[in-house]
Each structure stands twice: as structure tokens, then as C-alpha cells.
Scaffold this motif. Sequence first.
Motif, PDB file in Angstrom:
ATOM      1  N   UNK A  41      39.468  41.454  32.108  1.00  0.00           N
ATOM      2  CA  UNK A  41      39.710  41.139  33.513  1.00  0.00           C
ATOM      3  C   UNK A  41      38.664  41.827  34.385  1.00  0.00           C
ATOM      4  N   UNK A  42      38.056  41.072  35.303  1.00  0.00           N
ATOM      5  CA  UNK A  42      37.103  41.626  36.261  1.00  0.00           C
ATOM      6  C   UNK A  42      37.804  41.841  37.600  1.00  0.00           C
ATOM      7  N   UNK A  43      37.797  43.087  38.083  1.00  0.00           N
ATOM      8  CA  UNK A  43      38.374  43.434  39.380  1.00  0.00           C
ATOM      9  C   UNK A  43      37.233  43.544  40.395  1.00  0.00           C
ATOM     10  N   UNK A  44      37.108  42.532  41.246  1.00  0.00           N
ATOM     11  CA  UNK A  44      36.015  42.442  42.208  1.00  0.00           C
ATOM     12  C   UNK A  44      36.340  43.239  43.466  1.00  0.00           C
ATOM     13  N   UNK A  45      35.437  44.169  43.839  1.00  0.00           N
ATOM     14  CA  UNK A  45      35.725  45.048  44.969  1.00  0.00           C
ATOM     15  C   UNK A  45      36.885  45.948  44.644  1.00  0.00           C
ATOM     16  N   UNK A  46      36.799  46.621  43.516  1.00  0.00           N
ATOM     17  CA  UNK A  46      37.936  47.369  42.951  1.00  0.00           C
ATOM     18  C   UNK A  46      38.396  48.524  43.824  1.00  0.00           C
ATOM     19  N   UNK A  47      37.510  49.025  44.710  1.00  0.00           N
ATOM     20  CA  UNK A  47      37.896  50.171  45.529  1.00  0.00           C
ATOM     21  C   UNK A  47      38.290  51.354  44.677  1.00  0.00           C
ATOM     22  N   UNK A  48      39.372  52.013  45.060  1.00  0.00           N
ATOM     23  CA  UNK A  48      39.848  53.178  44.305  1.00  0.00           C
ATOM     24  C   UNK A  48      40.769  52.794  43.150  1.00  0.00           C
ATOM     25  N   UNK A  49      40.970  51.481  42.947  1.00  0.00           N
ATOM     26  CA  UNK A  49      41.656  51.039  41.734  1.00  0.00           C
ATOM     27  C   UNK A  49      43.119  50.697  41.872  1.00  0.00           C
ATOM     28  N   UNK A  91      26.803  38.644  31.953  1.00  0.00           N
ATOM     29  CA  UNK A  91      26.368  37.389  31.348  1.00  0.00           C
ATOM     30  C   UNK A  91      27.376  36.287  31.652  1.00  0.00           C
ATOM     31  N   UNK A  92      26.945  35.056  31.492  1.00  0.00           N
ATOM     32  CA  UNK A  92      27.842  33.911  31.661  1.00  0.00           C
ATOM     33  C   UNK A  92      29.038  34.033  30.724  1.00  0.00           C
ATOM     34  N   UNK A  93      30.197  33.603  31.205  1.00  0.00           N
ATOM     35  CA  UNK A  93      31.430  33.514  30.407  1.00  0.00           C
ATOM     36  C   UNK A  93      31.795  34.855  29.777  1.00  0.00           C
ATOM     37  N   UNK A  94      31.698  35.937  30.564  1.00  0.00           N
ATOM     38  CA  UNK A  94      31.980  37.289  30.060  1.00  0.00           C
ATOM     39  C   UNK A  94      33.443  37.696  30.197  1.00  0.00           C
ATOM     40  N   UNK A  95      34.216  36.995  31.051  1.00  0.00           N
ATOM     41  CA  UNK A  95      35.574  37.439  31.373  1.00  0.00           C
ATOM     42  C   UNK A  95      36.590  36.323  31.193  1.00  0.00           C
ATOM     43  N   UNK A  96      37.812  36.744  30.831  1.00  0.00           N
ATOM     44  CA  UNK A  96      38.919  35.802  30.688  1.00  0.00           C
ATOM     45  C   UNK A  96      39.580  35.510  32.035  1.00  0.00           C
ATOM     46  N   UNK A  97      39.612  36.522  32.914  1.00  0.00           N
ATOM     47  CA  UNK A  97      40.222  36.379  34.235  1.00  0.00           C
ATOM     48  C   UNK A  97      39.482  37.261  35.234  1.00  0.00           C
ATOM     49  N   UNK A  98      39.649  36.929  36.531  1.00  0.00           N
ATOM     50  CA  UNK A  98      39.092  37.747  37.599  1.00  0.00           C
ATOM     51  C   UNK A  98      40.140  37.909  38.695  1.00  0.00           C
ATOM     52  N   UNK A  99      40.152  39.083  39.320  1.00  0.00           N
ATOM     53  CA  UNK A  99      41.102  39.366  40.394  1.00  0.00           C
ATOM     54  C   UNK A  99      40.358  40.069  41.530  1.00  0.00           C
ATOM     55  N   UNK A 100      40.945  40.032  42.717  1.00  0.00           N
ATOM     56  CA  UNK A 100      40.357  40.757  43.842  1.00  0.00           C
ATOM     57  C   UNK A 100      41.414  40.974  44.917  1.00  0.00           C
ATOM     58  N   UNK A 101      41.468  42.195  45.425  1.00  0.00           N
ATOM     59  CA  UNK A 101      42.427  42.561  46.460  1.00  0.00           C
ATOM     60  C   UNK A 101      41.702  43.039  47.713  1.00  0.00           C
ATOM     61  N   UNK A 102      41.815  42.275  48.799  1.00  0.00           N
ATOM     62  CA  UNK A 102      41.368  42.728  50.122  1.00  0.00           C
ATOM     63  C   UNK A 102      39.881  43.075  50.162  1.00  0.00           C
ATOM     64  N   UNK A 103      39.058  42.330  49.453  1.00  0.00           N
ATOM     65  CA  UNK A 103      37.635  42.681  49.352  1.00  0.00           C
ATOM     66  C   UNK A 103      36.676  41.535  49.614  1.00  0.00           C
ATOM     67  N   UNK A 104      37.066  40.319  49.358  1.00  0.00           N
ATOM     68  CA  UNK A 104      36.128  39.202  49.366  1.00  0.00           C
ATOM     69  C   UNK A 104      35.594  38.870  50.755  1.00  0.00           C
ATOM     70  N   UNK A 105      36.290  39.260  51.805  1.00  0.00           N
ATOM     71  CA  UNK A 105      35.849  38.938  53.163  1.00  0.00           C
ATOM     72  C   UNK A 105      34.572  39.676  53.554  1.00  0.00           C
ATOM     73  N   UNK A 106      34.191  40.697  52.756  1.00  0.00           N
ATOM     74  CA  UNK A 106      32.950  41.424  53.025  1.00  0.00           C
ATOM     75  C   UNK A 106      31.723  40.678  52.505  1.00  0.00           C
ATOM     76  N   UNK A 107      31.927  39.550  51.825  1.00  0.00           N
ATOM     77  CA  UNK A 107      30.822  38.885  51.132  1.00  0.00           C
ATOM     78  C   UNK A 107      30.555  37.484  51.682  1.00  0.00           C
ATOM     79  N   UNK A 108      29.451  36.909  51.237  1.00  0.00           N
ATOM     80  CA  UNK A 108      29.187  35.489  51.423  1.00  0.00           C
ATOM     81  C   UNK A 108      30.018  34.769  50.348  1.00  0.00           C
ATOM     82  N   UNK A 109      31.100  34.119  50.762  1.00  0.00           N
ATOM     83  CA  UNK A 109      32.055  33.581  49.790  1.00  0.00           C
ATOM     84  C   UNK A 109      31.452  32.525  48.876  1.00  0.00           C
ATOM     85  N   UNK A 110      30.571  31.703  49.403  1.00  0.00           N
ATOM     86  CA  UNK A 110      29.959  30.689  48.553  1.00  0.00           C
ATOM     87  C   UNK A 110      29.217  31.308  47.386  1.00  0.00           C
ATOM     88  N   UNK A 111      28.422  32.336  47.658  1.00  0.00           N
ATOM     89  CA  UNK A 111      27.684  33.025  46.602  1.00  0.00           C
ATOM     90  C   UNK A 111      28.631  33.738  45.635  1.00  0.00           C
TER      91      UNK A 111
END
Length: 234
Positions: A41-49, A91-111
Amino acid sequence: MKTLIKLSFSRFSESYDSEAEIQKKSAKLLIDFAGDLKGKILDLGCGTGFLDRFSHWENVVGLDISEDMVLFFKRFSSFGLVGDMEKLPFKDKSFDNAVSNFSLHWTDLGKTFFEVNRVLKRGGRFIFNIPVSGSMESVEEILSGKRFDFYSDGEVISLLKNCGFSLEEFFIKDFHKEFPDGYHLLTHLHRTGVAINPENKTLGEKRNIVRKFKEFKEPVNLNFRLLFVNCIKD
């Protein structure tokens, strides 16, 4: 803007972890929404966890743009690294799942959505929440004008579909925190790393912003409208 985000969160990781009550509540709701995720699982913008610490998920890899946040995250998990969500170091296809809490608004969402799709295996789930338009209205009221360009829920969903995700389920949840006055609200925003000043603001303009918060003597309600999404890579 990315430099400003790094500085904001790097200076306040300790206070963020203790004071970010809305982010903790949203993390727990996201965990319930996601259920028992398996695999890597990839935690995007994990912060303090918060997601890693509050869940029973195994094999979570945390990524954050702030080195100090990652160091805090690694107090509880050995799998954390510094990186940019818009240019994921995997690398491509490295993760089974991805999650993110309260972080994605800091980014260019399309990218970011494109990159998440790239590193997920086919059929992998992407489950996240994101503040959307209508958030932080009290701050805009104090500052007498719109200052935050949050995506709308429709924009988020449209971008997901354009980046190769199929929408499974979504809902919006409102979160609130009350403060006795504007100055206490400003202190909370600083302690949780929320930047309300563009990088090009002069010292005089920044002082004027602080003055407006100090002059607001009435109780004030900090609000966030969070969009929760469960989608699958096509």
C-alpha cells in the motif's frame, strides 16, 4: 509553492501530530471506508502517519514531500521516503493499493492521478479524501476575500476518469473545529502547517494578515468539506 509546503510542514511536524484533530478524524473515517486492504500500500502525503498508525494494514509505504514528516513517520514504520506525488519515485505497477488522507489538494491533481495510476497494478484500489470547494470559508471571511483554490468534487471525479480510474463509491463529509477568536484559529493553522501566505507576500502584507486575525474577536468555526473516493485502476 512546493518549497512553501516543505517549509510549513517541516517546521511543524511535532505540533501537527498533536493538534491536527480534523485530519485524525478524517484518517479514521478513511480507514473504515477503505476496509481491510491487502498487499503493498502506498500512503501519499503520509504526514506523521495517521493512516498507518490507526489501521491494521500491513506493508504500508509512506511518501511525503517534507523530510521532517517522513522522519516522524519512520518512528512507527521503517518504510517511509521523501518524494513528490506529481513525480513518484517508483516503477510501474509497484503497488496493490494507494491511499491518501488530507494531502492531495497540495498538488496538481492531474499529474498526481496519472502517477498513481502508473504505479498501481491493474485492478488496484485508490482510496482517498481531499478538501474541496467550500472549505475554510471562515478564513476567507476574516481576510475579506477568496484565497484558496480548492478543486470542486466534480473536477476531482472528472480528473480521475481522465487518468484511467473507474469510480466505485464517493461521499462528502463536513468537518468543523471551533475557536474562541481569530488569533486562536491562526495559531492552529500555523501549528498544523497550513500556509495562508503566497510566497510573494511582503513582510508588511503578512503583518496585515496577522492583524486581521487578531482583530477578529468573535468565535470562529474552521470548516473543511472532504470528498471521500474509492476508485479502481482500469
